[in-house]
Design a protein around this motif. Structure first.
Motif, short mmCIF file in Angstrom:
data_model
loop_
_atom_site.label_atom_id
_atom_site.label_comp_id
_atom_site.label_asym_id
_atom_site.label_seq_id
_atom_site.Cartn_x
_atom_site.Cartn_y
_atom_site.Cartn_z
N ARG A 68 0.84 -1.20 0.00
CA ARG A 68 0.00 0.00 0.00
C ARG A 68 0.87 1.25 0.00
O ARG A 68 1.20 1.80 1.03
CB ARG A 68 -0.93 0.00 1.21
CG ARG A 68 -1.91 -1.13 1.18
CD ARG A 68 -2.97 -1.03 2.25
NE ARG A 68 -2.48 -0.87 3.60
CZ ARG A 68 -2.88 -1.58 4.63
NH1 ARG A 68 -3.80 -2.51 4.49
NH2 ARG A 68 -2.40 -1.35 5.83
N GLN A 69 1.23 1.68 -1.17
CA GLN A 69 2.02 2.90 -1.33
C GLN A 69 1.20 3.90 -2.12
O GLN A 69 0.82 3.64 -3.27
CB GLN A 69 3.34 2.59 -2.02
CG GLN A 69 4.22 1.68 -1.18
CD GLN A 69 5.48 1.25 -1.89
OE1 GLN A 69 5.61 1.40 -3.10
NE2 GLN A 69 6.41 0.70 -1.14
N ALA A 70 0.91 5.04 -1.50
CA ALA A 70 0.03 6.04 -2.10
C ALA A 70 0.52 6.50 -3.48
O ALA A 70 -0.29 6.86 -4.33
CB ALA A 70 -0.10 7.23 -1.17
N GLU A 71 1.81 6.46 -3.71
CA GLU A 71 2.35 6.89 -5.01
C GLU A 71 1.81 6.05 -6.16
O GLU A 71 1.73 6.50 -7.29
CB GLU A 71 3.89 6.81 -5.00
CG GLU A 71 4.56 7.73 -4.00
CD GLU A 71 4.53 7.20 -2.57
OE1 GLU A 71 4.37 5.97 -2.37
OE2 GLU A 71 4.65 8.03 -1.65
N ARG A 72 1.42 4.81 -5.87
CA ARG A 72 0.90 3.92 -6.92
C ARG A 72 -0.49 4.36 -7.40
O ARG A 72 -0.93 3.94 -8.47
CB ARG A 72 0.84 2.48 -6.42
CG ARG A 72 2.20 1.86 -6.28
CD ARG A 72 2.11 0.34 -6.20
NE ARG A 72 3.45 -0.21 -6.16
CZ ARG A 72 4.03 -0.68 -5.06
NH1 ARG A 72 3.38 -0.71 -3.93
NH2 ARG A 72 5.26 -1.15 -5.11
N LEU A 73 -1.17 5.18 -6.61
CA LEU A 73 -2.51 5.63 -7.00
C LEU A 73 -2.45 6.63 -8.15
O LEU A 73 -3.43 6.82 -8.87
CB LEU A 73 -3.23 6.26 -5.81
CG LEU A 73 -3.47 5.32 -4.62
CD1 LEU A 73 -4.06 6.10 -3.46
CD2 LEU A 73 -4.35 4.15 -5.02
N ASP A 74 -1.32 7.27 -8.32
CA ASP A 74 -1.16 8.29 -9.36
C ASP A 74 -0.27 7.76 -10.49
O ASP A 74 0.69 8.40 -10.89
CB ASP A 74 -0.56 9.56 -8.75
CG ASP A 74 -0.67 10.75 -9.68
OD1 ASP A 74 -1.48 10.70 -10.62
OD2 ASP A 74 0.06 11.75 -9.46
N THR A 75 -0.62 6.56 -10.99
CA THR A 75 0.18 5.93 -12.05
C THR A 75 -0.72 5.52 -13.21
O THR A 75 -1.95 5.45 -13.07
CB THR A 75 0.90 4.67 -11.53
OG1 THR A 75 -0.10 3.72 -11.12
CG2 THR A 75 1.84 4.99 -10.39
N ASP A 76 -0.08 5.22 -14.32
CA ASP A 76 -0.83 4.71 -15.48
C ASP A 76 -1.46 3.36 -15.16
O ASP A 76 -2.52 3.03 -15.68
CB ASP A 76 0.09 4.60 -16.70
CG ASP A 76 0.47 5.97 -17.25
OD1 ASP A 76 -0.25 6.95 -16.97
OD2 ASP A 76 1.50 6.06 -17.94
#
Length: 175
Positions: A68-76
């Motif tokens: 669960r890394q929030a940065e992954r939510l803003d990816t393609d």
């Protein structure tokens, strides 16, 4: 989500609140595998989606804590996932961490079709709500509005009498 599913439309709730996920507890399902696992390619999407116990309502939990890394939510990868899910479901609801804690909601609003801001009555400051509303309005997603929850009934007076009268009317007309 439950109301939409009750109308016979396939609905999915995604718990993208990686900071304090709660959907798994609400629906009584395991937190893993989930969204974080899917985005990290450690789980297949179909095995991560589970029935909620309500007809036509499925749940995709947050996933294993390490994924669960929030940065992954803003990816393609997140955009691709949302596109895939929108072809399988009539409605896909994504729950994120509160805006006061993170910018996850705004990041996801740039990847979703629409956004909705939920504010707690008498707790969230007007200035904060206005700032987040402006950020969501500027995002790609259509901003649908603000839902105010945890509203308390007034101590009495005109408002309380109207609620009581409406309840009595509905009760009498359904008998």
């Amino acid at each position: 989500g439950a109301a939409w599913a009750a109308s016979g439309r396939r609905t999915l709730i995604i718990d993208a609140n990686f900071r304090r996920p709660k959907a798994h507890a609400v629906f009584g399902v395991d937190v893993t595998p989930g969204l974080g696992d899917v985005l990290k390619n450690e789980s297949e999407l179909q095995s991560a989606i589970r029935p909620s116990g309500i007809d036509d309502l499925d749940i995709l939990t947050a996933g294993t804590p390490g994924t669960r890394q929030a940065e992954r939510l803003d990816t393609d990868a997140m955009s691709d996932l949302l596109t895939e899910l929108s072809q399988k479901y009539s409605l896909v609801l994504v729950d994120v961490a509160p805006a006061i804690v993170s910018g996850d909601g705004v990041a996801l609003a740039n990847r979703c079709d629409a956004s909705l801001l939920v504010a707690r009555a008498m707790a969230d400051k007007r200035g904060l709500v206005a700032r987040v509303k402006n950020e969501l309005t500027d995002a790609r997603a259509e901003f649908l509005g603000v839902v105010v929850n945890a509203v308390r009934a007034s101590a009495g007076g005109y408002f309380k009498r109207n609620i009581k009268a409406a309840h009595e009317y509905r009760t009498a007309s359904s008998s």
